[in-house]
Motif scaffolding. Structure first.
Motif, PDB file in Angstrom:
ATOM      1  N   ASN A 104       3.921   6.596   6.844  1.00 17.65           N
ATOM      2  CA  ASN A 104       2.694   6.989   7.453  1.00 17.65           C
ATOM      3  C   ASN A 104       2.550   8.363   6.492  1.00 17.65           C
ATOM      4  O   ASN A 104       1.496   8.840   6.045  1.00 17.65           O
ATOM      5  N   THR A 150       0.782  -1.270  -0.017  1.00 14.28           N
ATOM      6  CA  THR A 150      -0.025   0.039  -0.122  1.00 14.28           C
ATOM      7  C   THR A 150       0.901   1.274  -0.045  1.00 14.28           C
ATOM      8  O   THR A 150       0.319   2.216  -0.392  1.00 14.28           O
ATOM      9  N   ALA A 161       1.574   8.090   2.947  1.00 13.05           N
ATOM     10  CA  ALA A 161       0.245   7.178   3.101  1.00 13.05           C
ATOM     11  C   ALA A 161      -1.016   8.375   3.432  1.00 13.05           C
ATOM     12  O   ALA A 161      -1.982   8.059   3.077  1.00 13.05           O
ATOM     13  N   SER A 162      -0.616   9.343   3.954  1.00 13.18           N
ATOM     14  CA  SER A 162      -1.605  10.260   4.316  1.00 13.18           C
ATOM     15  C   SER A 162      -2.159  10.962   3.296  1.00 13.18           C
ATOM     16  O   SER A 162      -1.335  11.232   2.351  1.00 13.18           O
ATOM     17  N   ASP A 163      -3.331  11.853   3.462  1.00 12.73           N
ATOM     18  CA  ASP A 163      -3.810  12.466   2.285  1.00 12.73           C
ATOM     19  C   ASP A 163      -3.126  13.629   1.970  1.00 12.73           C
ATOM     20  O   ASP A 163      -3.031  14.259   0.870  1.00 12.73           O
ATOM     21  N   ARG A 164      -2.447  14.356   3.083  1.00 10.72           N
ATOM     22  CA  ARG A 164      -1.688  15.646   2.948  1.00 10.72           C
ATOM     23  C   ARG A 164      -0.187  15.153   3.284  1.00 10.72           C
ATOM     24  O   ARG A 164       0.176  15.747   4.630  1.00 10.72           O
ATOM     25  N   PRO A 165       0.870  14.515   2.585  1.00 13.86           N
ATOM     26  CA  PRO A 165       2.132  14.244   3.101  1.00 13.86           C
ATOM     27  C   PRO A 165       2.959  15.464   3.567  1.00 13.86           C
ATOM     28  O   PRO A 165       3.047  16.422   2.987  1.00 13.86           O
TER      29      PRO A 165
END
Length: 294
Positions: A265, A221, A268-272
């Motif tokens: 993480n 992922t 993978a976050s919406d707003r890296p």
């Protein structure tokens, strides 16, 4: 001493590819030190091989790591290492047919007899990954693997780490993310300099066989290469190249599992956002020294 480039076609069928690799090396080699702050080895070796030779090379590299690891652990553990090694090598050999023919375009390993790096290139995998459709992809790939050879020189083929942390041989964890992320970070910088925009070899047009194969495989992922690039970019920006490059000789500076997890993480976050844990630790434990490499 001037670096010597050797590109060998062990298959006897890919003279043109050998010439393309040599031309790419000559073009990108001068950019290695300005980009990474690391020196080239005296000899740079690339070898075009068959799928079977690539499989044998990967197995031999793993066997060599297991041999070194066995010599580092306490004597009472060595029989267990010997026992598990045979099973591990059998498992790897079964998996490497698909890896070498379709997925692993090139791999940089150490030749035990000479302690030099060699990058093995598999033409079939280059074809299935679309690398030969545009010279930009091949150039980016060559530079990426050249950085791995430079890393090996700097870490003395991980010897600077394993003397105090033997398990890094088999459970490299953060080392793999570091090495791949560092090479990806560097090849993105150089390909932007050469072509005006970063070149990612994974954007090349793949073959139908490759797409059918990967469609049925479970994909991670989070992109390890991109997570590693974020990790390295944040660290270099924080402490500078000279201080960052102390990592190749000091196992205590290697990223921990938690520090790698933060990079994953972040990706993978919406707003890296740039991962900060590792960079902050390096900043606390190194002194930033102004240099032309920073």
């Amino acid at each position: 001493m001037t670096t010597q480039f050797q590109v060998e076609d062990e298959t006897g069928r890919h003279d043109e590819l050998a010439q393309q690799i040599e031309e790419a090396l000559i073009r990108v080699a001068p950019l290695v030190t300005p980009t990474t702050g690391l020196d080239l080895p005296d000899g740079v070796n690339f070898s075009i091989v068959t799928v079977d030779t690539a499989r044998a090379t990967m197995s031999a590299a793993t066997a060599n790591l297991l041999h070194i690891y066995r010599g580092l652990v306490p004597r009472w553990r060595r029989p267990f290492i010997t026992l598990s090694s045979a099973g591990l090598l059998r498992l790897q050999h079964r998996r490497t047919q698909v890896l070498c023919e379709f997925l692993v375009m090139a791999a940089t390993t150490t030749v035990p007899e000479t302690e030099e790096s060699v990058t093995t290139v598999v033409p079939e995998a280059l074809h299935h990954n679309g690398i030969l459709t545009d010279n930009r992809y091949l150039t980016a790939l060559v530079f990426h693997e050249l950085v791995h050879q430079v890393q090996n020189r700097a870490s003395r083929h991980r010897e600077n780490w394993i003397a105090n942390q033997a398990m890094t041989l088999l459970d490299a964890g953060g080392i793999n993310v570091l090495e791949e992320g560092h090479a990806f970070w560097a090849d993105q910088i150089v390909s932007r300099e050469l072509y005006g925009t970063p070149v990612d070899v994974r954007d090349a047009p793949t073959s139908e066989q490759y797409r059918n194969l990967t469609r049925s495989r479970t994909r991670p992922t989070v992109d390890e290469y991109e997570a590693g690039r974020l990790l390295v970019a944040s660290a270099v920006e924080t402490v500078g190249l000279r201080s960052f490059n102390q990592i190749w000789t000091d196992h205590r500076m290697l990223p921990t599992k938690n520090e790698v997890a933060e990079a994953r993480n972040a990706l993978a976050s919406d707003r890296p956002t740039p991962p900060r844990r590792w960079a902050s630790r390096l900043e606390r434990t190194t002194s930033r020294r102004p240099s032309s490499a920073d």
